[in-house]
Design a protein around this motif. Structure first.
Motif, PDB file in Angstrom:
ATOM      1  N   UNK A 116       0.860  -1.186   0.000  1.00 41.59           N
ATOM      2  CA  UNK A 116       0.000   0.000   0.000  1.00 41.59           C
ATOM      3  C   UNK A 116       0.896   1.235   0.000  1.00 41.59           C
ATOM      4  N   UNK A 117       0.743   2.103  -0.987  1.00 43.60           N
ATOM      5  CA  UNK A 117       1.598   3.291  -1.117  1.00 43.60           C
ATOM      6  C   UNK A 117       0.943   4.486  -0.439  1.00 43.60           C
ATOM      7  N   UNK A 118       1.791   5.285   0.222  1.00 37.96           N
ATOM      8  CA  UNK A 118       1.300   6.477   0.907  1.00 37.96           C
ATOM      9  C   UNK A 118       2.340   7.576   0.778  1.00 37.96           C
ATOM     10  N   UNK A 119       1.874   8.806   0.492  1.00 34.81           N
ATOM     11  CA  UNK A 119       2.788   9.931   0.317  1.00 34.81           C
ATOM     12  C   UNK A 119       2.060  11.213   0.715  1.00 34.81           C
ATOM     13  N   UNK A 120       2.793  12.157   1.305  1.00 30.79           N
ATOM     14  CA  UNK A 120       2.196  13.408   1.757  1.00 30.79           C
ATOM     15  C   UNK A 120       2.926  14.587   1.124  1.00 30.79           C
ATOM     16  N   UNK A 121       2.182  15.687   0.915  1.00 27.10           N
ATOM     17  CA  UNK A 121       2.795  16.879   0.328  1.00 27.10           C
ATOM     18  C   UNK A 121       3.244  17.867   1.410  1.00 27.10           C
ATOM     19  N   UNK A 122       3.507  17.329   2.610  1.00 29.80           N
ATOM     20  CA  UNK A 122       4.081  18.120   3.705  1.00 29.80           C
ATOM     21  C   UNK A 122       4.845  17.153   4.607  1.00 29.80           C
ATOM     22  N   UNK A 123       5.800  17.652   5.414  1.00 29.25           N
ATOM     23  CA  UNK A 123       6.540  16.759   6.313  1.00 29.25           C
ATOM     24  C   UNK A 123       5.603  16.153   7.354  1.00 29.25           C
ATOM     25  N   UNK A 124       5.819  14.891   7.686  1.00 29.87           N
ATOM     26  CA  UNK A 124       4.980  14.236   8.696  1.00 29.87           C
ATOM     27  C   UNK A 124       5.823  13.430   9.674  1.00 29.87           C
ATOM     28  N   UNK A 125       5.238  13.193  10.852  1.00 26.58           N
ATOM     29  CA  UNK A 125       5.759  12.180  11.753  1.00 26.58           C
ATOM     30  C   UNK A 125       4.668  11.131  11.876  1.00 26.58           C
ATOM     31  N   UNK A 126       4.997   9.894  11.512  1.00 24.93           N
ATOM     32  CA  UNK A 126       4.049   8.780  11.577  1.00 24.93           C
ATOM     33  C   UNK A 126       4.383   7.936  12.802  1.00 24.93           C
ATOM     34  N   UNK A 127       3.376   7.626  13.607  1.00 27.42           N
ATOM     35  CA  UNK A 127       3.585   6.831  14.819  1.00 27.42           C
ATOM     36  C   UNK A 127       2.596   5.677  14.862  1.00 27.42           C
ATOM     37  N   UNK A 128       3.105   4.495  15.195  1.00 27.35           N
ATOM     38  CA  UNK A 128       2.238   3.330  15.305  1.00 27.35           C
ATOM     39  C   UNK A 128       1.436   3.390  16.594  1.00 27.35           C
ATOM     40  N   UNK A 129       0.143   3.027  16.495  1.00 33.39           N
ATOM     41  CA  UNK A 129      -0.743   2.997  17.646  1.00 33.39           C
ATOM     42  C   UNK A 129      -1.030   1.563  18.085  1.00 33.39           C
ATOM     43  N   UNK A 130      -1.463   0.725  17.142  1.00 34.44           N
ATOM     44  CA  UNK A 130      -1.720  -0.686  17.438  1.00 34.44           C
ATOM     45  C   UNK A 130      -1.308  -1.533  16.235  1.00 34.44           C
ATOM     46  N   UNK A 131      -1.000  -2.811  16.494  1.00 38.25           N
ATOM     47  CA  UNK A 131      -0.688  -3.735  15.405  1.00 38.25           C
ATOM     48  C   UNK A 131       0.746  -3.667  14.931  1.00 38.25           C
ATOM     49  N   UNK A 132       0.936  -4.011  13.656  1.00 35.30           N
ATOM     50  CA  UNK A 132       2.278  -4.071  13.079  1.00 35.30           C
ATOM     51  C   UNK A 132       2.200  -3.753  11.596  1.00 35.30           C
ATOM     52  N   UNK A 133       3.186  -2.990  11.128  1.00 39.79           N
ATOM     53  CA  UNK A 133       3.362  -2.753   9.699  1.00 39.79           C
ATOM     54  C   UNK A 133       4.775  -3.188   9.313  1.00 39.79           C
ATOM     55  N   UNK A 134       4.960  -3.476   8.038  1.00 37.82           N
ATOM     56  CA  UNK A 134       6.305  -3.642   7.484  1.00 37.82           C
ATOM     57  C   UNK A 134       6.516  -2.482   6.522  1.00 37.82           C
ATOM     58  N   UNK A 135       7.525  -1.667   6.793  1.00 37.74           N
ATOM     59  CA  UNK A 135       7.735  -0.423   6.055  1.00 37.74           C
ATOM     60  C   UNK A 135       8.861  -0.569   5.034  1.00 37.74           C
ATOM     61  N   UNK A 136       8.603  -0.046   3.839  1.00 38.65           N
ATOM     62  CA  UNK A 136       9.607  -0.017   2.771  1.00 38.65           C
ATOM     63  C   UNK A 136       9.755   1.447   2.337  1.00 38.65           C
ATOM     64  N   UNK A 137      10.888   2.046   2.690  1.00 41.19           N
ATOM     65  CA  UNK A 137      11.139   3.460   2.416  1.00 41.19           C
ATOM     66  C   UNK A 137      12.504   3.596   1.758  1.00 41.19           C
TER      67      UNK A 137
END
Length: 305
Positions: free
Chosen positions: A43-64
């Motif tokens: 699943x692709x995600x992109x923002x047009x401003x700087x962000x801080x992403x924080x996990x709340x619950x569960x698990x992701x596998x990140x590819x950056x």
């Protein structure tokens, strides 16, 4: 964190099972809470401003791009620059146990304002070095100060308060400073080109690393090495790195102790504590759990799984 999300769950609308997005707005920022209720990949995600992403619950596998792929768990954050793409896998998401994550976007003018203040008042003692947030992605693990701020931000964004914008403004300024301190810390601690050899804080870091297992290292001694009073040194160190001298020393000792445990599983924990520069085992155990969120014995057991 689940209690903090109770109000959010009561008002949000669920329109998709993958990355369902709810947005909360403030004067200088927006908070996006994403929820995924089904297994998903790439699943692709992109923002047009700087962000801080924080996990709340569960698990992701990140590819950056620029970072090795990594597991993303609650208590961890990622700082993403403008228009930087994340590719995300959701291996554990389900209807009963959704994966939830927030993305806090901060207005560029607010970041610039705080950065200018930071560089003017709290800069590292080298006038050619200034700090920005939007150069590359960063993965933050066990950053207690950032985690506390994220929780306060979630609560304030999702609950009505007459002083909401004022409170958020103050918290966002603090968050930007914490992230700048994190970057400043990374530059000094990973200074392979010796850029900071001529700075007093950089010199103290090198002294600590060289004498890490010395049980006689004290803030007074480090202040003398830096040619500062103890109170001024403590303030300068914490302002620069975002962590007190003692907490930094202990975190480095814990890092060394993990290396010892990995290299020789026959060591008793009392031996590991002593060889890592701790005077007693109970203090070592408390500091290990504070830094790693598990006990030394639990860490040792995890190596055999």
């Amino acid at each position: 964190m689940n209690q903090l999300l109770n109000h959010h769950r009561s008002i949000r609308k669920l329109t998709t099972l993958v990355e369902n997005r709810t947005t909360y707005n403030a004067e200088y920022a927006e908070l996006n809470i994403y929820e995924t209720h089904a297994y998903a990949e790439k699943v692709a995600l992109k923002f047009d401003f700087p962000i801080i992403a924080s996990m709340l619950t569960g698990k992701k596998v990140m590819h950056i791009d620029g970072l090795e792929s990594f597991d993303f768990f609650p208590g961890e954050s990622v700082v993403m620059p403008t228009n930087k793409e994340m590719i995300i896998d959701f291996p554990l998401a389900s209807l009963d146990s959704p994966t939830q994550c927030l993305a806090l976007g901060i207005d560029g003018s607010k970041i610039d304002e705080v950065v200018q203040k930071f560089n003017h008042h709290v800069t590292i003692e080298n006038e050619n070095n200034t700090w920005q947030l939007d150069e590359s992605a960063s993965h933050l693990i066990n950053n207690t100060d950032v985690n506390h701020l994220v929780k306060r931000l979630v609560y304030t964004f999702t609950n009505n308060n007459t002083s909401k914008d004022v409170l958020l403004d103050l918290m966002i300024q603090e968050l930007v400073v914490r992230l700048l301190q994190t970057k400043a810390k990374a530059f000094i601690l990973n200074d392979t080109e010796c850029i900071f050899n001529d700075t007093r804080i950089g010199m103290v870091i090198k002294f600590i690393k060289k004498n890490l297992t010395n049980k006689d290292i004290s803030v007074d001694l480090l202040a003398k090495k830096a040619c500062m009073s103890t109170s001024h040194f403590h303030k300068k160190f914490k302002n620069t790195l975002g962590i007190s001298p003692i907490d930094y020393i202990n975190s480095e000792k814990i890092k060394f102790s993990k290396k010892l445990i990995k290299e020789s599983k026959d060591f008793r924990m009392s031996e590991v504590a002593f060889k890592s520069g701790f005077n007693n085992t109970s203090y070592f155990n408390r500091q290990f759990k504070k830094v790693e969120l598990i006990t030394p014995q639990q860490f040792k057991a995890s190596l055999s799984k």
